[in-house]
Design an enzyme around this catalytic site. Structure first.
Site, PDB file in Angstrom:
ATOM      1  N   GLU A 197       2.643   1.302   5.329  1.00  0.00           N
ATOM      2  CA  GLU A 197       1.491   1.757   5.551  1.00  0.00           C
ATOM      3  C   GLU A 197       0.590   0.360   5.754  1.00  0.00           C
ATOM      4  OE1 GLU A 197      -2.178   4.623   4.234  1.00  0.00           O
ATOM      5  OE2 GLU A 197      -0.216   4.652   3.054  1.00  0.00           O
ATOM      6  N   LYS A 240       0.856  -1.139  -0.001  1.00  0.00           N
ATOM      7  CA  LYS A 240       0.028  -0.104  -0.116  1.00  0.00           C
ATOM      8  C   LYS A 240       0.762   1.124  -0.033  1.00  0.00           C
ATOM      9  CE  LYS A 240      -4.076   2.254   2.098  1.00  0.00           C
ATOM     10  NZ  LYS A 240      -3.571   3.437   2.047  1.00  0.00           N
ATOM     11  N   ASP A 284       1.992   5.168   0.091  1.00  0.00           N
ATOM     12  CA  ASP A 284       1.735   6.406   0.856  1.00  0.00           C
ATOM     13  C   ASP A 284       1.871   7.501  -0.203  1.00  0.00           C
ATOM     14  OD1 ASP A 284       1.065   7.956   2.766  1.00  0.00           O
ATOM     15  OD2 ASP A 284       2.925   7.677   4.205  1.00  0.00           O
TER      16      ASP A 284
END
Length: 329
Positions: free
Chosen positions: A185, A44, A46
């Protein structure tokens, strides 16, 4: 390890018109990674969700909310013109990497120029994770696995401003554990057999190491230290209104505290955007959004243990947290 496939891409129908804009597919927040062979996992990132539109003679960059930010990402635009395509729409995330290769939103927003920065726009990298249109063909109706088979030859192995967001073949729980241990994240899980669908759905799922969302800055409380910031006052959306969700008093250095205080003082207003009375508060025009990391919500709808991570302009309104029937979106 990256996912590879020996299958040949499926043949497509005759030429499709190129969409001027595509609303992005959004991941649903879940507690645990889904399991099974139909799920692929990615880091994921950021950063800023953007779409890169490549057309004859030009390239454009659109934000999640549909704003044209082409001029803010010159190196990505320049690299997009070098791809071996005539027309294409790439979906992905613009990021700045720290010295350990992790994406850092604070570094990205400084590179984009909202606050004084040692980072230049050239430090921004675009990680492509989906291909929605290619040389006259709309790929959205194809399964994710087919779209990835067309994306990878275009961007895999590149080290410029446009790179491939690798899929990982691993147990979802183990990948999530490792991602959190490395300070990332979180992770994204995507169903490989689903077509591309705009909006939020279960076919893309996000599992975060800590909760993180965007909130409108509606004011601040000064610090007892002259010229510094004490606490940001934050709001979320409920329908067409902004509602106060508490404050955030950590996450910045002494230098950033002064910079934020100066920036917000230039936006002061006597007309609060939310129904709130605070004796020491300075209310500001609701034009900036704070990226905030937090642990949970209180029973009365306030953020618990909120920590500041960065700011962005509210013009990309789609990113602001919105209440649904319950606390969580």
């Amino acid at each position: 390890m990256a996912r590879t496939s020996s299958k040949k891409p499926l043949a497509l129908a005759p030429s499709d018109p190129m969409p001027a804009r595509i609303d992005p597919c959004l991941a649903t927040l879940v507690d645990k990674p889904p399991k099974g062979p139909d799920w692929a996992y990615e880091v994921k990132w950021d950063g800023y969700r953007i779409a890169v539109h490549i057309e004859p003679g030009r390239a454009r960059i659109l934000t999640r909310g549909g704003y044209d930010w082409t001029e803010r990402f010159p190196t990505i635009v320049d690299d997009a013109r070098r791809l071996a395509v005539k027309t294409a729409i790439l979906d992905g995330e613009a990021v700045v990497l720290d010295d350990q290769g992790r994406s850092d939103f604070g570094m990205l927003q400084r590179a984009l120029g909202r606050l004084p920065s040692p980072y230049e726009a050239g430090a921004i990298v675009f990680y492509a994770f989906d291909l929605l249109y290619l040389d006259g063909r709309d790929l959205r109706r194809l399964p994710l696995g087919e779209r990835r088979r067309r994306l990878e030859p275009l961007v895999a192995g590149r080290e410029g401003a446009i790179r491939l967001s690798e899929e990982v073949q691993a147990d979802g729980d183990e990948f999530f554990r490792v991602a959190c241990a490395h300070g990332l994240e979180g992770i994204i899980a995507k169903h490989v057999e689903k077509p591309y669908r705009s909006g939020r759905g279960e076919w893309w799922q996000k599992i975060t190491c800590k909760r993180r969302d965007s909130f409108v800055i509606v004011g601040f409380e000064p610090s007892t230290v002259p010229g510094h910031l004490g606490r940001l006052l934050l709001a979320a959306r409920r329908g067409d209104e902004l509602v106060y969700v508490g404050g955030c008093g950590t996450g910045w250095s002494n230098e950033l505290s002064r910079e934020l205080r100066k920036l917000l003082e230039g936006m002061a207003t006597k007309s609060p955007a939310v129904a709130l009375r605070r004796k020491a508060a300075v209310f500001v025009e609701p034009v900036l959004v704070a990226e905030v990391e937090y642990r949970a919500w209180t029973d009365d709808g306030k953020l618990r243990h909120a920590s500041f991570k960065g700011i962005r302009s509210r013009e990309d309104e789609a990113a602001v947290f919105q209440f649904s029937k319950g606390i969580e979106e």
